[in-house]
Structure formats: C-alpha cells, structure tokens
Design an enzyme around this catalytic site. Structure first.
Site, short mmCIF file in Angstrom:
data_model
loop_
_atom_site.label_atom_id
_atom_site.label_comp_id
_atom_site.label_asym_id
_atom_site.label_seq_id
_atom_site.Cartn_x
_atom_site.Cartn_y
_atom_site.Cartn_z
N ASP A 106 0.78 -1.34 0.47
CA ASP A 106 -0.04 0.13 -0.25
C ASP A 106 0.96 0.87 -0.17
OD1 ASP A 106 -2.87 2.38 0.13
OD2 ASP A 106 -3.43 -0.10 0.93
N GLU A 115 -9.61 2.52 -5.24
CA GLU A 115 -9.69 3.92 -4.86
C GLU A 115 -8.17 4.47 -6.16
OE1 GLU A 115 -11.24 3.96 -0.73
OE2 GLU A 115 -9.27 3.26 -0.31
N HIS A 141 -3.65 2.75 -4.30
CA HIS A 141 -2.64 2.55 -3.55
C HIS A 141 -1.04 1.81 -3.61
CE1 HIS A 141 -5.84 3.42 -0.30
NE2 HIS A 141 -6.34 2.45 -1.51
C1 ACM Z 1 -10.89 -0.69 0.22
O1 ACM Z 1 -11.52 -0.64 1.98
N1 ACM Z 1 -10.54 0.44 0.06
C2 ACM Z 1 -10.90 -1.60 -0.48
#
Ligand code: ACM
Ligand code: ZN
Length: 543
Positions: free
Chosen positions: A201, A342, A278
């Site tokens: 991440d 995201e 991410h």
């Molecule tokens: C997430 O909670 N962004 C998968």
C-alpha cells in the site's frame, strides 16, 4: 440429511471417571458451538478424553488433523495424543465418508470413543474445531488435566458458504510472522478457510520481491506515522505524528512458512498486490513506475493518494508482471488479488504515455485504462494458473466475465457482479469492516470509519436482493482488518473478537442464524478465548 437441531442446555450430563489419580474436568452442562452446526443430536452419557486416548488416522491426508488433535492433547494434558493403527476402546477415529461433501463432517461422541467422518481432511479439521468447543473451556491451557469430559452426541455439519475470509492489512501496520500465525490460529477456531493478506500500500511494501530489492530496502520504511485522526488531506501542525521510522517486511522464506502454517489449518492464503492505485511505496522505490518520474517518499498519512502507477508505459507492466510472477510462485492457492480500489486518474490525464495508450487501444473513457490494465493482468495470471480478484471498482467500465469481485462499497458491486455472472465475495464496509468501532464511550481506541457493533455484524445478509440463481455467484463473506489505527496485535485481536464469531455464523450457518441463541453460545466461546489468552472486547458481555 436434515437433523433436528437441539438447542437445549445439556442438563445433568452423566459424569463418571473419578477413579484414578489426577484431575478430571467435567463437562459444564452447556452445549454451545459457534458457528451453529447444521444439526445436533444429544445422547445419554459422556466420553472421557485422556492422554491415553489414541488417534486412528484412517483417512489419507488427515495428518494435519491428527496434529490439531495433538495440540488439543497438549493444551489439556501437556502432551500430544498417541497414534494407533486400528480402532480401540477410547480412540478418536478419523475416517473418510464419501457421502459427505468436501467441508462436511459427522462427529459422534459415545462412551466408547469419538468418531469423526468427513468428506475430506478439511471437514475432519472442522470437526476437531467443534470438539474443542465441546470440551470444558477451563481445561484448555491447564496442561495437567487427566481426563476431560465431553457429552455424548452426534453433530452433522457443513458450511453454507464456501468462502469464509479475513483480510489483514499488513501495510499500514506490520505484523510479525509469529503474530500472523497466532491470527491464523484464531481463524482456524472459527472455521475460516481464507486469509487475504494485503501486502502492499502507499505506506509500505511488505513482501520481498527478488527482482526488485528496493521495494523492501526502501519501500518498506516510512519516516514517520500519523497517529491522530486523519483530517482528510489538510495536514497542519495540529496533526500528531510518531516521528519514529516505521518498517517491516516478509522474506520469501517467511511467506512460505506462513503459507504452510495456514495450509496445516486448511486455510488458503490470497496475496494482495495493489494495482494501479495505493502504489506510493512502489513509486518511491522506483520512480519510473509513476507518470511523472518524480521521487516520492513512502507515505506517512492515510486516505487516498493521487500518485498511482502509470499504465501508459510498457515498463510498468513489465514490473508488475515480474512481481506477480514471483507472487504466483509463492502462493499455491487459486487466487491473486490485484486491489484495484480507489485509483484517482488525475496523473493519467496529464501523462503523454497514458494518453498515447488511450489512443493506441481505442479507449474513450479514463476508467477504461484501468479496465485495460486489469484485463491484461488477468491474462497474465490465468497463464500461470491463477484467477484474479479485485475490489469492486474493477466493475466500473467493463470487467472480464472471469474476474472475481470483492464488494466493499456496500453489496451493490457484488449484486451487479452476480447478475452479470461474475463470482463475488461480499465484504461491505457497513457489516464487515472490523477497523470500525464496535462500541462507543471512554476507553475505546481510536478507529477508522464508522460504528459496527456485533449485532449489526450478525444481521448481515449477503444474499439480500438476489434470486436463487444469482446467489450461486456469491462465494461467501469476508471481514476486513484495515490497520491505519491498529498498531499492535493485542489491539488487532480486540477489533476481531467477538465480531468474527458473529460474521462466521453468516458464512457457515446462514440458514439457521438466531441472534438470541448466538448470544447464549458466545458466552461460552468467550471462556475458550480466555483459556487461549485471546484479547477480545470483554465489556460487550458486561450488560
Ligand atoms: C477498500 O476499503 N479501499 C477496499
Ligand atoms: Zn502515465
């Protein structure tokens, strides 16, 4: 086969066996198993398990099950059980029954011994987990018990859902191999069969990749960590930071060790390597992976970041495919999770490489650039015998019919997936995000997101709104432990327990859930948590 479910307390269980020296721990008179078995038939009398009870392994591949029984022996009697070649008085027999489905089992306790019949070693392992809950909880960990009493009964059981998962975010905070193994022990007790390991991440890259050593040399360490509430992008002097550099990663040898430990508990490990969002820890390690080539720092704060992989450049795909090739080798399970959630497209829009890719692939919307990337990675994984899972954002635009969707922004993604014939796992924030607070009031730790009390977890219906035909595509459910504000293993257990025991009733016992009865049963499970030394939200039982 359907049996009548007996939910009455086990009154006046016969207790015999005072003869001889040593302590005999009697059954406590209550029958309370979580998740609720499909059927329970009580019988007269009881069986006394002792260190002299032999195990008869009459089923191929059941050695891990025998070792799980050994651990029961160690916890009760201070030593493993012995093996015998043929059924003898007082034995625990493991045998295959081809009439039972893969994860199903039939557990029969009689005064003469314990018979475990199962469709596969996994089913027999679940029978042992049930057995652990039938034994007197206080006897666990004593190590000096002579005999422990189990009520006579027959349990025939199998899960309602085939995917029962827990995700650990090891990127925001790192958990050692030993802690991951302790987590796997907790999952095994709850008959969870999938461990989803979030390994990369913005705030840290946690898996050794031999071809790209800077990912762990550089990308696994952030210089400091936000410890106050994240104000959502506007960072000023009111934000509190822990100024200690923070890092950690798993070597490939350690990954193999964890995978083997999980397999011993019939748990499949799904690695998650986030792409294309991410990604800051990867871009900080190799700046050419981003659209601008700028040097970044590993991120120190939470929330969504605009700095993502550049899918315009071939070198980005060469990188991620090389990473996935090593990952596919390390994890023998069928799935690799590529994240996909995201992913802002801010940088793509200003990038000549991304614009050129849009033109050359005939793409008209920026989201299609993510679709293109996902489909390309899926082809790569499929060629290595793996299936792709992604968070529900991969449904936006267009998704291949073979990708599996993990629905987190509510259940809508999973519903849409099921309606169009994609398999889905339900993990909505509203019911499955165990980083949310489970209680309110003083003393509750800082948490991310909303409020998710255990009764709400219990109420989750992952198949609501779906026809029976569509339900076939819902593989199961998963709890997610994001760790922005979970910095140590004690806190992790606190967030997980008892909520995991509520969620697993949805996964295993969906057609027989009963909140009041669960509340009664969880009280006994709590005593087993105590005996095992687990940290859990004790005060939830105080009302
Ligand atoms: C997430 O909670 N962004 C998968
Ligand atoms: Zn780009």
């Amino acid at each position: 086969m359907r049996h009548i479910v007996l939910r009455t307390a086990l009154a006046c269980a016969a207790w015999w066996g005072l003869a001889g020296c040593g302590r005999t721990v009697p059954a406590d008179g209550e029958l309370a198993v979580i998740p609720q078995p499909a059927s329970v038939g009580l019988a007269e009398g009881s069986f006394l398990l002792s260190a002299r009870s032999p195990i008869v392994v009459g089923m191929e591949g059941a050695e891990p099950v025998a070792r799980a029984l050994d651990q029961v022996g160690e916890a009760l009697f201070g030593r493993p059980l012995r093996r015998a070649d043929s059924p003898a008085a007082g034995a625990v027999v493991l045998r295959r029954d081809t009439a039972l489905a893969g994860e199903a089992y039939a557990l029969t306790v009689s005064p003469e011994g314990i018979d475990i019949a199962a469709g596969s070693p996994a089913g027999a392992f679940y029978a042992v987990q049930t057995l652990r809950q039938l034994l007197p909880p206080e006897a666990f960990g004593a190590g000096d018990v002579r005999r422990a009493e189990i009520p006579c009964l027959t349990i025939v059981d199998e899960p309602c859902m085939r995917y029962r998962g827990v995700m650990l975010d090891a990127a925001r905070h790192f958990f050692t191999v030993d802690e991951v193994k302790r987590l796997l022990d907790i999952l095994a007790l709850h008959k969870i069969n999938t461990f989803h390991w979030h390994l990369t991440d913005d705030q840290g890259w946690r898996i050794e990749i031999r071809k790209y050593p800077r990912l762990t040399e550089f990308g696994s360490v952030r210089t400091r960590t936000l410890i106050g509430r994240d104000p959502g992008g506007e960072y000023d002097e009111t934000c509190r930071f822990d100024e200690t550099p923070y890092g950690g990663f798993y070597t490939q040898q350690e990954i193999r060790d964890v995978v083997a430990y999980a397999a011993e508990r019939f748990i499949t490990v799904i690695p998650e390597i986030e792409f294309p969002g991410h990604a800051v820890s990867a871009l900080a390690s190799y700046p050419w992976l981003g659209c601008t080539g700028e040097q970044y720092e590993v991120r120190q704060t939470w929330d969504i970041d605009d700095r993502v992989y550049c899918p315009g450049k071939e070198t980005t795909f060469e990188f991620i495919e090389n990473v996935l090739a090593e990952v596919a080798e390390l994890f023998p399970g069928p799935y690799v999770h590529i994240g996909g959630d995201e992913c802002p497209m801010t940088y793509w829009k200003g990038c000549p490489h991304c614009r050129a890719r849009m033109r050359s692939e005939g793409l008209t919307h920026w989201r299609q650039l993510q679709n293109y990337s996902t489909a390309r990675l899926e082809r790569f994984l499929n060629a290595r015998g793996k299936q792709l899972i992604g968070w529900d954002e991969i449904l936006e635009g267009e998704v291949t019919p073979t990708a599996t969707i993990m629905s987190w922004r509510g259940t809508e993604g999973g519903i849409r997936a099921a309606r169009q014939g994609n398999y889905a796992i339900m993990s909505p924030g509203t019911y499955c995000y165990f980083d949310h607070a489970q209680a309110v009031g003083e003393g509750e730790p800082l948490s991310w997101g909303g409020y998710l009390p255990v009764d709400k977890v219990y109420a989750f219906d992952p198949c609501a709104g779906l026809t029976p035909g569509e339900r076939r595509f819902i593989l199961g459910v998963q709890a997610n432990l994001w760790t922005e504000y979970i910095a140590d293993f004690d806190h992790l257990q606190y967030m997980l327990l008892p909520r995991l025991s509520a969620l697993v009733e949805t996964a295993w016992s969906l057609d027989r859930k009963d909140w009041e009865d669960y509340r009664r049963r969880v009280d006994r499970l709590r005593r087993l948590y105590d005996a095992c030394g687990y940290n859990y939200a004790r005060h939830l039982w105080a009302e």
